[in-house]
Design a protein around this motif. Structure first.
Motif, PDB file in Angstrom:
ATOM      1  N   ASP A  67       1.228   4.169  -2.880  1.00  0.00           N
ATOM      2  CA  ASP A  67       0.842   5.552  -2.558  1.00  0.00           C
ATOM      3  C   ASP A  67       1.989   6.527  -2.815  1.00  0.00           C
ATOM      4  OD1 ASP A  67      -1.593   4.578  -1.809  1.00  0.00           O
ATOM      5  OD2 ASP A  67      -1.337   4.903   0.346  1.00  0.00           O
TER       6      ASP A  67
ATOM      7  N   SER B 274       2.551   7.073  -6.455  1.00  0.00           N
ATOM      8  CA  SER B 274       1.492   7.920  -7.007  1.00  0.00           C
ATOM      9  C   SER B 274       1.757   9.394  -6.718  1.00  0.00           C
ATOM     10  CB  SER B 274       0.143   7.498  -6.422  1.00  0.00           C
ATOM     11  OG  SER B 274      -0.892   8.343  -6.868  1.00  0.00           O
TER      12      SER B 274
ATOM     13  N   HIS C 169       1.351  12.096   4.070  1.00  0.00           N
ATOM     14  CA  HIS C 169       0.912  10.707   4.048  1.00  0.00           C
ATOM     15  C   HIS C 169       1.086  10.078   5.427  1.00  0.00           C
ATOM     16  CE1 HIS C 169       0.695   6.428   3.068  1.00  0.00           C
ATOM     17  NE2 HIS C 169       0.120   6.782   1.923  1.00  0.00           N
TER      18      HIS C 169
ATOM     19  N   ARG D 257       0.832  -1.205   0.000  1.00  0.00           N
ATOM     20  CA  ARG D 257       0.000   0.000   0.000  1.00  0.00           C
ATOM     21  C   ARG D 257       0.867   1.255   0.000  1.00  0.00           C
ATOM     22  NH1 ARG D 257      -2.151   0.361   5.399  1.00  0.00           N
ATOM     23  NH2 ARG D 257      -0.203   1.483   5.773  1.00  0.00           N
TER      24      ARG D 257
END
Length: 248
Positions: free
Chosen positions: A111, A114, A227, A107
């Protein structure tokens, strides 16, 4: 002053909204728990835990939160986090290092990739940019803690390699990573508790970027820093005084 330090100063001047502060406290608590779980729950016997607590105090994290994070490490319900380093390039080719702590490697990798892509950068292989940085210890004090000369003299005597002093940013003491604990404790005995004591990635050379690229890089750093799994972000770029004033 390279990208990481400039970025942190921008975030500090902007102030932290409640939602951002809550996320920050969560990250700080995670580091405290992991540090206490990996070593002794006593900060005097665990340099990493001591550094994590200093970072939490510097952000005015409540004492109860800190104690709760330490206790959590001793229980069976503490999550298992994996520490991962990501490396990549931002707009203009600037080198960026991202330190993450995650319970789901796939994950987090997806992320982070991206975020780089959306900002006009790209995620690279581990080792792609780390050679442009040095892994060093850093101890930070507010400017009022001591005069520039007094801090320099004490730091060198304590075993540090270099000191950067600035009226606004304060004193930043650099040392070999193996000497961090000793340098930090020695300086604390003389000047009081530092606002930071940690291992960081220090760029060997700061690359000046134009203002348009600089704005894109700051947005990328903000997105990465925002994040949940990202603990620290470092860059080797240098923003202009004009852009810093605009963002301040």
């Amino acid at each position: 002053m390279a990208g990481h330090s400039q970025f942190k100063n921008i975030m500090h001047r902007k102030g932290r909204a409640d939602a951002v502060r809550s996320k920050l406290f969560s990250k700080l608590a995670r580091e405290i728990t992991v540090a206490a779980k990996m070593g002794m729950p006593d900060p005097d016997m665990n340099p990493r835990l001591r550094a994590a607590i200093l970072a939490a105090r510097a952000e005015n994290m409540p004492k109860d939160n800190i104690e709760r994070a330490i206790k959590k490490s001793q229980g069976g319900d503490a999550e298992n986090y994996e520490e991962i380093r990501y490396e990549g390039y931002g707009p203009g080719g600037s080198a960026i290092i991202v330190e993450a702590m995650t319970d789901n490697r796939n994950r987090t990798a997806s992320d982070v990739r991206s975020v780089f892509t959306k900002a006009g950068g790209n995620l690279a292989e581990t080792g792609a940019v780390a050679f442009m940085f040095d892994r060093v210890g850093v101890v930070e004090f507010d400017a009022k803690a001591a005069s520039d000369d007094a801090m320099l003299e004490a730091a060198i005597e304590a075993g540090a390699n270099d000191v950067e002093s600035d009226p606004e940013a304060g004193h930043t003491v650099y040392c070999d990573q193996s000497a961090l604990n000793e340098v930090s404790k020695t300086l604390e005995a003389e000047f009081g508790e530092p606002r930071k004591s940690a291992l960081v990635w220090k760029p060997q050379n700061a690359v000046a970027v134009d203002d348009e690229t600089g704005e894109k890089l700051v947005k990328l750093m903000e997105a990465l820093d925002g994040h949940d799994d990202v603990q620290n972000v470092y860059g080797n770029f240098e923003l202009s005084d004009t852009l810093l004033a605009k963002m301040g």
